[in-house]
Design an enzyme around this catalytic site. Structure first.
Site, PDB file in Angstrom:
ATOM      1  N   GLU A  29       0.822  -1.204   0.000  1.00 21.33           N
ATOM      2  CA  GLU A  29       0.000   0.000   0.000  1.00 21.33           C
ATOM      3  C   GLU A  29       0.866   1.268   0.000  1.00 21.33           C
ATOM      4  O   GLU A  29       0.549   2.242  -0.687  1.00 21.33           O
ATOM      5  CB  GLU A  29      -0.935   0.006   1.209  1.00 21.33           C
ATOM      6  CG  GLU A  29      -2.078  -0.989   1.105  1.00 21.33           C
ATOM      7  CD  GLU A  29      -3.033  -0.691  -0.035  1.00 21.33           C
ATOM      8  OE1 GLU A  29      -3.114   0.483  -0.468  1.00 21.33           O
ATOM      9  OE2 GLU A  29      -3.698  -1.628  -0.507  1.00 21.33           O
ATOM     10  N   TYR A 112      -6.862   6.308   4.405  1.00 23.59           N
ATOM     11  CA  TYR A 112      -6.990   5.310   3.347  1.00 23.59           C
ATOM     12  C   TYR A 112      -6.121   4.093   3.653  1.00 23.59           C
ATOM     13  O   TYR A 112      -6.592   2.939   3.599  1.00 23.59           O
ATOM     14  CB  TYR A 112      -6.608   5.871   1.974  1.00 23.59           C
ATOM     15  CG  TYR A 112      -6.398   4.759   0.982  1.00 23.59           C
ATOM     16  CD1 TYR A 112      -7.484   4.138   0.369  1.00 23.59           C
ATOM     17  CD2 TYR A 112      -5.121   4.243   0.733  1.00 23.59           C
ATOM     18  CE1 TYR A 112      -7.302   3.061  -0.480  1.00 23.59           C
ATOM     19  CE2 TYR A 112      -4.937   3.164  -0.115  1.00 23.59           C
ATOM     20  CZ  TYR A 112      -6.026   2.578  -0.717  1.00 23.59           C
ATOM     21  OH  TYR A 112      -5.848   1.501  -1.548  1.00 23.59           O
ATOM     22  N   ASP A 130     -10.389   4.881  -2.916  1.00 30.13           N
ATOM     23  CA  ASP A 130      -9.341   5.604  -3.623  1.00 30.13           C
ATOM     24  C   ASP A 130      -9.949   6.249  -4.862  1.00 30.13           C
ATOM     25  O   ASP A 130     -11.173   6.246  -5.053  1.00 30.13           O
ATOM     26  CB  ASP A 130      -8.168   4.682  -3.967  1.00 30.13           C
ATOM     27  CG  ASP A 130      -8.544   3.624  -5.010  1.00 30.13           C
ATOM     28  OD1 ASP A 130      -9.741   3.514  -5.365  1.00 30.13           O
ATOM     29  OD2 ASP A 130      -7.633   2.904  -5.468  1.00 30.13           O
ATOM     30  N   CYS A 185     -13.380   0.565 -15.581  1.00 31.59           N
ATOM     31  CA  CYS A 185     -14.007   1.888 -15.472  1.00 31.59           C
ATOM     32  C   CYS A 185     -12.920   2.954 -15.312  1.00 31.59           C
ATOM     33  O   CYS A 185     -12.873   3.693 -14.331  1.00 31.59           O
ATOM     34  CB  CYS A 185     -14.968   1.907 -14.280  1.00 31.59           C
ATOM     35  SG  CYS A 185     -16.063   3.343 -14.243  1.00 31.59           S
ATOM     36  N   CYS A 195     -17.965  -4.357 -18.421  1.00 35.36           N
ATOM     37  CA  CYS A 195     -18.211  -4.050 -17.015  1.00 35.36           C
ATOM     38  C   CYS A 195     -19.395  -4.834 -16.463  1.00 35.36           C
ATOM     39  O   CYS A 195     -20.479  -4.823 -17.061  1.00 35.36           O
ATOM     40  CB  CYS A 195     -18.460  -2.546 -16.839  1.00 35.36           C
ATOM     41  SG  CYS A 195     -18.716  -2.067 -15.112  1.00 35.36           S
ATOM     42  N   CYS A 201     -25.626   0.777 -14.501  1.00 29.23           N
ATOM     43  CA  CYS A 201     -24.793   1.976 -14.352  1.00 29.23           C
ATOM     44  C   CYS A 201     -25.579   3.217 -14.729  1.00 29.23           C
ATOM     45  O   CYS A 201     -26.095   3.338 -15.852  1.00 29.23           O
ATOM     46  CB  CYS A 201     -23.553   1.859 -15.222  1.00 29.23           C
ATOM     47  SG  CYS A 201     -22.505   3.344 -15.187  1.00 29.23           S
TER      48      CYS A 201
END
Length: 310
Positions: A29, A112, A130, A185, A195, A201
């Site tokens: 991370e 985060y 994020d 996306c 997707c 969507c």
């Protein structure tokens, strides 16, 4: 739907493998902040081979962390990881804490990263938001082509409301949303046809209803006639912003990198004259070196000699 898609389409990344420790997740991370996956992969493997636990890193001087960081960029992250390792060795028995508040108390760990470690390492239920997740949620739920520049409390609340109650399943959905934003996306030219959320969507549905496939005229520019996916003009005034490429050549950041490269390659103190040779602009060079010293990335040993922190 996203979780099922992830099961068959996720990238095979080593920090996602079964048996990876919470320390491996934390290292990934930190390394992935502002750095592409392709550059992180070899650095993460080398780092984990050398320092498989926080205690192993804490036992080495911080300069070794900076040296191993190489050219990943933003080397203060290496210092923060070393500081985290020292705290974990002293306060947590050499383990990465699982509690979000304890993670937040570690040096340089923000909201985060704390939630990401709690979710991906310990399979807890927290919203991990994020840029990629914000974009997927904004498009799917509100029909906005782009999300805001920073994560807000509302973003966290919305994403949390989408998570299943069962923690393991919630962790899977969290990483699936992130992967959708990274692979499908994407900010420009999303692959809507691939997707799993396409049918529901809000962005795709609204553009499909507004501009039928095959229509012509200015309005049709909002929809790709080949794929039916939203184009850059689907919502006038709300189009996704063009990505700005940050200038690097000639910046203080470039000079800092050149200076650090000399110090990383030397096991002995480096005289100023060797550092002077890397950049012709004396004032910029002095400013960059002073910044490295102020950030704790370089130690001024006196007598015009410099070294990585010991």
């Amino acid at each position: 739907m996203a979780a099922d898609w992830y099961a068959g389409n996720a990238r095979d990344l080593p920090w996602r493998a079964a048996g990876v420790t919470p320390w491996g997740v934390l290292v990934s991370e930190i390394m992935l902040q502002q750095t592409p996956v392709a550059r992180v992969l070899p650095a993460w493997r080398d780092w984990m081979a050398r320092w498989p636990t926080p205690a192993a890193l804490a036992a080495d001087p911080p300069g070794e962390a900076i040296r191993a960081w190489g050219r990943l960029g933003y080397p203060r992250r290496a210092l923060r990881l070393h500081e985290c390792a020292v705290v974990m060795a002293a306060r947590f028995g050499g383990s990465v804490p699982s509690d979000v508040e304890e993670l937040l108390a570690l040096p340089g760990i923000g909201g985060y990263t704390a939630r990401a470690v709690a979710v991906f390492a310990y399979r807890q239920r927290h919203p991990v938001v994020d840029t990629n997740v914000r974009r997927v949620v904004a498009r799917a739920l509100t029909g906005a082509p782009a999300a805001g520049p920073t994560t807000t409390a509302r973003d966290l609340a919305v994403v949390e409301s989408l998570l299943p109650e069962e923690p393991e399943r919630a962790a899977l959905v969290s990483v699936a949303l992130m992967e959708l934003g990274a692979l499908i996306c994407v900010a420009r030219n999303p692959r809507c046809g691939d997707c799993p959320l396409a049918a529901a969507c809000a962005l795709r549905v609204s553009t499909t209803l507004t501009v039928p496939v095959g229509s012509s005229g200015p309005a049709a520019r909002g929809l790709s006639r080949r794929t039916g996916q939203p184009g850059p003009a689907a919502h006038p005034g709300r189009t996704a912003p063009a990505r700005r490429t940050q200038r690097y050549a000639g910046t203080d950041r470039q000079v800092r990198g050149l200076l650090l490269a000399v110090l990383r390659d030397s096991t002995e103190p480096v005289p100023r004259v060797r550092l002077d040779a890397v950049w012709p602009a004396a004032e910029q060079r002095r400013r960059a070196l002073a910044g490295l010293v102020a950030d704790g990335l370089v130690h001024d040993l006196g007598h015009d000699r410099f070294a990585l922190p010991g």
